[in-house]
Design a protein around this motif. Sequence first.
Motif, PDB file in Angstrom:
ATOM      1  N   GLU A  58     -43.698  10.173  -1.293  1.00  0.00           N
ATOM      2  CA  GLU A  58     -44.719   9.351  -0.632  1.00  0.00           C
ATOM      3  C   GLU A  58     -44.138   8.004  -0.205  1.00  0.00           C
ATOM      4  O   GLU A  58     -44.370   7.539   0.915  1.00  0.00           O
ATOM      5  CB  GLU A  58     -45.902   9.133  -1.578  1.00  0.00           C
ATOM      6  N   MET A  73     -41.839   8.048   2.919  1.00  0.00           N
ATOM      7  CA  MET A  73     -42.429   8.305   4.236  1.00  0.00           C
ATOM      8  C   MET A  73     -42.342   7.031   5.071  1.00  0.00           C
ATOM      9  O   MET A  73     -42.598   5.934   4.559  1.00  0.00           O
ATOM     10  CB  MET A  73     -43.876   8.768   4.079  1.00  0.00           C
ATOM     11  N   PRO A  74     -41.946   7.147   6.343  1.00  0.00           N
ATOM     12  CA  PRO A  74     -41.752   5.950   7.185  1.00  0.00           C
ATOM     13  C   PRO A  74     -42.942   4.993   7.178  1.00  0.00           C
ATOM     14  O   PRO A  74     -42.752   3.772   7.192  1.00  0.00           O
ATOM     15  CB  PRO A  74     -41.535   6.549   8.581  1.00  0.00           C
ATOM     16  N   GLU A  75     -44.150   5.529   7.142  1.00  0.00           N
ATOM     17  CA  GLU A  75     -45.335   4.660   7.182  1.00  0.00           C
ATOM     18  C   GLU A  75     -45.563   3.912   5.873  1.00  0.00           C
ATOM     19  O   GLU A  75     -46.356   2.962   5.818  1.00  0.00           O
ATOM     20  CB  GLU A  75     -46.599   5.471   7.531  1.00  0.00           C
ATOM     21  N   ASN A  76     -44.844   4.311   4.801  1.00  0.00           N
ATOM     22  CA  ASN A  76     -45.002   3.653   3.498  1.00  0.00           C
ATOM     23  C   ASN A  76     -43.793   2.829   3.077  1.00  0.00           C
ATOM     24  O   ASN A  76     -43.930   1.875   2.312  1.00  0.00           O
ATOM     25  CB  ASN A  76     -45.271   4.698   2.401  1.00  0.00           C
ATOM     26  N   GLU A 110     -41.691   0.665   4.470  1.00  0.00           N
ATOM     27  CA  GLU A 110     -41.607  -0.768   4.776  1.00  0.00           C
ATOM     28  C   GLU A 110     -42.502  -1.576   3.828  1.00  0.00           C
ATOM     29  O   GLU A 110     -42.127  -2.656   3.380  1.00  0.00           O
ATOM     30  CB  GLU A 110     -41.987  -1.046   6.227  1.00  0.00           C
ATOM     31  N   ASP A 111     -43.685  -1.032   3.523  1.00  0.00           N
ATOM     32  CA  ASP A 111     -44.587  -1.707   2.594  1.00  0.00           C
ATOM     33  C   ASP A 111     -43.970  -1.763   1.197  1.00  0.00           C
ATOM     34  O   ASP A 111     -44.045  -2.783   0.510  1.00  0.00           O
ATOM     35  CB  ASP A 111     -45.934  -0.985   2.546  1.00  0.00           C
ATOM     36  N   GLN A 171     -31.798  -0.161  10.043  1.00  0.00           N
ATOM     37  CA  GLN A 171     -32.456   0.874  10.838  1.00  0.00           C
ATOM     38  C   GLN A 171     -32.038   0.855  12.305  1.00  0.00           C
ATOM     39  O   GLN A 171     -32.047   1.899  12.966  1.00  0.00           O
ATOM     40  CB  GLN A 171     -33.979   0.703  10.739  1.00  0.00           C
TER      41      GLN A 171
END
Length: 229
Positions: free
Chosen positions: A120, A123-126, A128-129, A197
Amino acid sequence: MPRASKRKSDTPKSTSVKSARSESITTASSKTTKFGLSVDNLFQKYANKLLGMIDPEGIEALCSDLGVDYTNVKILMLAWKLKAEKQGYFTQDEWRKGLKDLQVDTINKLKKALPKLEAEVMMPENFEDFYSYAFRYCLTEDKQKCVDIESICLLIDLVLGPQFRAQVDSFSEFLKNQTDYKVINVDQWMNFLRFCQEVSFPDLENYDLDQAWPVILDNFVEWMREKQK
């Protein structure tokens, strides 16, 4: 007469439906209560009773039961999932919300959930956070905005090393040898992720000094290019 007979036959059905719904709600409530009690009991196993929260000693005991090292990135991932605000401490509210999200109420279930949690986080959407959280988690003093170089090198290896080994090793070497910076701020921290990146490495061909990169990364690139001559 037929209407009266029909009403009589309808009444038991209505009562039966209400009874079934009531039983379903009661069962769901019972399961929720049982889950909550299990989560709280697990919290109490590791909590410092005087503080009312899990402290560093409790987290070490938790790590031992999970079979992971205290410095393992999975513990940082767990802290992220719990939205823990203070390094080395889990409050009961953080524990409850985090374990509810993970749907675990025993140590064995938590152990089995760690690989899923890692997936989890990655995952790219998580990610960075999570990366941003890792920096904030290291701000242990009130109004602290920067992290010392030694701690940054350890942290960056922990969270980025597996993905960007060459960049992390080179940047850590640069940080340890330079003398202009004693601490790193969140903007510099976040831009190093962007650097990993976006910039081809180690040739650095697409690094543009005219772009809005922090000066410390300009210096790093110049240092790298000098080494490659």
